[in-house]
Design a protein around this motif. Sequence first.
Motif, PDB file in Angstrom:
ATOM      1  N   PHE A 391     -20.225 -55.014   3.786  1.00 32.25           N
ATOM      2  CA  PHE A 391     -20.851 -56.145   3.090  1.00 32.25           C
ATOM      3  C   PHE A 391     -21.808 -55.624   2.040  1.00 32.25           C
ATOM      4  O   PHE A 391     -22.285 -54.500   2.152  1.00 32.25           O
ATOM      5  N   PHE A 392     -22.121 -56.464   1.058  1.00 30.32           N
ATOM      6  CA  PHE A 392     -23.280 -56.094   0.231  1.00 30.32           C
ATOM      7  C   PHE A 392     -24.473 -56.898   0.714  1.00 30.32           C
ATOM      8  O   PHE A 392     -24.319 -57.995   1.272  1.00 30.32           O
ATOM      9  N   TYR A 393     -25.627 -56.332   0.498  1.00 32.62           N
ATOM     10  CA  TYR A 393     -26.837 -56.938   1.039  1.00 32.62           C
ATOM     11  C   TYR A 393     -27.178 -58.233   0.307  1.00 32.62           C
ATOM     12  O   TYR A 393     -27.147 -58.294  -0.907  1.00 32.62           O
ATOM     13  N   SER A 394     -27.495 -59.260   1.077  1.00 33.65           N
ATOM     14  CA  SER A 394     -28.132 -60.425   0.472  1.00 33.65           C
ATOM     15  C   SER A 394     -29.223 -60.896   1.409  1.00 33.65           C
ATOM     16  O   SER A 394     -29.031 -60.949   2.625  1.00 33.65           O
ATOM     17  N   GLU A 395     -30.327 -61.182   0.821  1.00 28.34           N
ATOM     18  CA  GLU A 395     -31.549 -61.430   1.586  1.00 28.34           C
ATOM     19  C   GLU A 395     -31.472 -62.715   2.401  1.00 28.34           C
ATOM     20  O   GLU A 395     -30.991 -63.737   1.903  1.00 28.34           O
ATOM     21  N   ARG A 396     -31.965 -62.688   3.635  1.00 28.77           N
ATOM     22  CA  ARG A 396     -31.997 -63.884   4.471  1.00 28.77           C
ATOM     23  C   ARG A 396     -33.442 -64.305   4.705  1.00 28.77           C
ATOM     24  O   ARG A 396     -34.297 -63.451   5.001  1.00 28.77           O
ATOM     25  N   PRO A 397     -33.680 -65.611   4.597  1.00 27.84           N
ATOM     26  CA  PRO A 397     -35.049 -66.090   4.773  1.00 27.84           C
ATOM     27  C   PRO A 397     -35.595 -65.753   6.161  1.00 27.84           C
ATOM     28  O   PRO A 397     -34.872 -65.849   7.149  1.00 27.84           O
ATOM     29  N   GLY A 398     -36.854 -65.353   6.190  1.00 29.34           N
ATOM     30  CA  GLY A 398     -37.522 -65.112   7.475  1.00 29.34           C
ATOM     31  C   GLY A 398     -37.400 -63.693   7.995  1.00 29.34           C
ATOM     32  O   GLY A 398     -38.070 -63.325   8.944  1.00 29.34           O
ATOM     33  N   THR A 399     -36.533 -62.875   7.388  1.00 27.23           N
ATOM     34  CA  THR A 399     -36.372 -61.505   7.902  1.00 27.23           C
ATOM     35  C   THR A 399     -37.537 -60.624   7.425  1.00 27.23           C
ATOM     36  O   THR A 399     -38.243 -60.965   6.470  1.00 27.23           O
ATOM     37  N   ARG A 417     -20.777 -50.669  -5.663  1.00 32.25           N
ATOM     38  CA  ARG A 417     -20.922 -49.726  -4.534  1.00 32.25           C
ATOM     39  C   ARG A 417     -20.101 -50.191  -3.338  1.00 32.25           C
ATOM     40  O   ARG A 417     -19.481 -49.389  -2.643  1.00 32.25           O
ATOM     41  N   LEU A 418     -20.107 -51.491  -3.102  1.00 27.06           N
ATOM     42  CA  LEU A 418     -19.320 -52.016  -1.983  1.00 27.06           C
ATOM     43  C   LEU A 418     -17.846 -51.691  -2.187  1.00 27.06           C
ATOM     44  O   LEU A 418     -17.158 -51.270  -1.249  1.00 27.06           O
ATOM     45  N   GLN A 419     -17.378 -51.862  -3.438  1.00 25.65           N
ATOM     46  CA  GLN A 419     -15.964 -51.582  -3.710  1.00 25.65           C
ATOM     47  C   GLN A 419     -15.642 -50.123  -3.405  1.00 25.65           C
ATOM     48  O   GLN A 419     -14.594 -49.798  -2.835  1.00 25.65           O
ATOM     49  N   GLU A 420     -16.578 -49.224  -3.756  1.00 26.65           N
ATOM     50  CA  GLU A 420     -16.343 -47.790  -3.477  1.00 26.65           C
ATOM     51  C   GLU A 420     -16.280 -47.556  -1.962  1.00 26.65           C
ATOM     52  O   GLU A 420     -15.493 -46.754  -1.478  1.00 26.65           O
ATOM     53  N   ILE A 421     -17.133 -48.276  -1.239  1.00 26.18           N
ATOM     54  CA  ILE A 421     -17.140 -48.154   0.233  1.00 26.18           C
ATOM     55  C   ILE A 421     -15.821 -48.681   0.814  1.00 26.18           C
ATOM     56  O   ILE A 421     -15.194 -48.041   1.659  1.00 26.18           O
ATOM     57  N   VAL A 422     -15.386 -49.841   0.289  1.00 26.48           N
ATOM     58  CA  VAL A 422     -14.138 -50.444   0.779  1.00 26.48           C
ATOM     59  C   VAL A 422     -12.952 -49.517   0.481  1.00 26.48           C
ATOM     60  O   VAL A 422     -12.082 -49.287   1.338  1.00 26.48           O
ATOM     61  N   ASP A 423     -12.923 -48.965  -0.744  1.00 30.50           N
ATOM     62  CA  ASP A 423     -11.813 -48.068  -1.110  1.00 30.50           C
ATOM     63  C   ASP A 423     -11.793 -46.842  -0.200  1.00 30.50           C
ATOM     64  O   ASP A 423     -10.739 -46.425   0.274  1.00 30.50           O
ATOM     65  N   LEU A 424     -12.979 -46.281   0.042  1.00 26.16           N
ATOM     66  CA  LEU A 424     -13.038 -45.094   0.899  1.00 26.16           C
ATOM     67  C   LEU A 424     -12.579 -45.447   2.312  1.00 26.16           C
ATOM     68  O   LEU A 424     -11.799 -44.708   2.927  1.00 26.16           O
ATOM     69  N   GLN A 425     -13.026 -46.587   2.824  1.00 25.03           N
ATOM     70  CA  GLN A 425     -12.641 -46.960   4.189  1.00 25.03           C
ATOM     71  C   GLN A 425     -11.122 -47.137   4.286  1.00 25.03           C
ATOM     72  O   GLN A 425     -10.506 -46.750   5.280  1.00 25.03           O
ATOM     73  N   GLY A 426     -10.530 -47.717   3.234  1.00 26.02           N
ATOM     74  CA  GLY A 426      -9.070 -47.878   3.211  1.00 26.02           C
ATOM     75  C   GLY A 426      -8.385 -46.523   3.374  1.00 26.02           C
ATOM     76  O   GLY A 426      -7.444 -46.366   4.163  1.00 26.02           O
ATOM     77  N   LYS A 427      -8.912 -45.541   2.634  1.00 29.41           N
ATOM     78  CA  LYS A 427      -8.333 -44.187   2.702  1.00 29.41           C
ATOM     79  C   LYS A 427      -8.523 -43.600   4.107  1.00 29.41           C
ATOM     80  O   LYS A 427      -7.600 -43.043   4.696  1.00 29.41           O
TER      81      LYS A 427
END
Length: 498
Positions: A391-399, A417-427
């Motif tokens: 996932f990419f980070y998105s802020e949640r209220p209250g954290t 960056r997420l896409q690079e992570i996803v591509d690497l995980q696929g490999k």
Amino acid sequence: MLELATTKVHDEERQGEAYAPFGNDPNPYKRKFYIESYGCQMNFSDSEIVASILNKEGFGATRNFEEADLIFLNTCSIREKAEQTVRKRLTEFKKLKRRRPSTLIGVLGCMAERLKSKFLEEEKLVDIVVGPDAYRTLPQLIAEADGGQKAVNVLLSREETYADISPVRLNSNGITAFVSIMRGCNNMCSFCVVPFTRGRERSRDAHSIVRECQELLDNGYKEVTLLGQNVDSYYFVPNGPSPSTGLNVEDGAKAPSRWEGDERAPGSDPITFARLLEMVASISPDLRVRFSTSHPKDITDDVLHTMAKYENICKYIHLPLQSGSTRVLQLMNRSYTREWYTAKVDRIREILPDCGISSDVISGFCTENEEDHKDTLSLMEYVGYDMSYMFFYSERPGTLAERRYQDDVPLEVKKRRLQEIVDLQGKLSHQSNKKDLNKLFKVLIEASSKKTDTDWMGRNSQNKVVVFPKENKDYKPGDYVWVKVTNCTQATLLGELV
Ligand code: SF4
């Protein structure tokens, strides 16, 4: 599609799934309920508890909300998108409520806990708001709402584990089931809403867990997944109070995972997660045992040795990394370093050489720079994960992160960056599957393959999906078979019966 981060595993295919009516139930119910579940497995598991409570009150389940007297949405707060989905879904019930004003609409789960009575102000058609620790009070709340009042109970509890409630299984395949072993979380990971919406950690009575697993086996189930936000800190004291730290999560303090000041009665040995695993695995060698989720700071050698000792404890660990950078891990309040994590993985490989490992990874957490991102990629390569939730980070209220840090990584950078992570995980997934070519695996058949009725789909111990032709042999879901892997894709092993 890929959005915020959580260690909780969301099965996208199940989001919004409605609770199925009880099979072959002859009871003529006067009132019917409808529950739709969102979010992590814990929520789906809770819907089963809610169904059980409602059933005892004389409500029958329906999958058609048009005929329901009670409509519940069991909600998730972990992503903004998840909350938007629930709000949109609520608007779809408006017409029905106009037509049949006596239909009650309730909101359960994390979003109810986060917004509390504010929910009633924001969504006028909602009658009942119930947090995850207050489901036992549903009958009273329904009675209040029947009388025309809005009903709210969002009290969090230090004790509630619903240990004595036998969940009615939700859309079960009759083969695999989730068994909740604890609730809440004391880890204050700075990006996570769970400590605020699900409260402090409590471990369920070990004997009630074993009883539930035994009943599942007696009813034909072959696999149980022991479920908790942080299973490694499971700690139950027979005849004693369950772990309690006396800390207020709102303080943002880090709570110890173990119970301090243990004053248990003499002779009542505490049951750790390793011991619990052993107790469940000993029920029958025919019952597979899985668990989720492990925390890298807490998983012990004891757990790994217990896994090695019992063939029926699946060799698979979901060990969320979140980030490969020690600096970012510190900001996330994850309580381990890059080196600690790699040492844990080395230990797993040493004790359980054939163990599957999966992860959760977040891109673009507050202040993350290119170096941090490269650290994540290199650690993923080091471990060679079989699978990751990314996932990419998105802020949640209250954290804590919302209160302490600036969400300062631009969206396009997070996404790249997420896409690079996803591509690497696929490999990595493909590499991992290729290593299994020509190997033999014991597979538990779960169902016919989604693509063709002439193939079976099952899982091996490492939690990999295995698809193979039925070959007109007389097998059925719930049978164990041996399969030789002859081919693979990134996500699936393909094989043949041996
Ligand atoms: S360990 Fe607890 S606080 Fe941390 S991500 Fe998991 S549920 Fe949230």
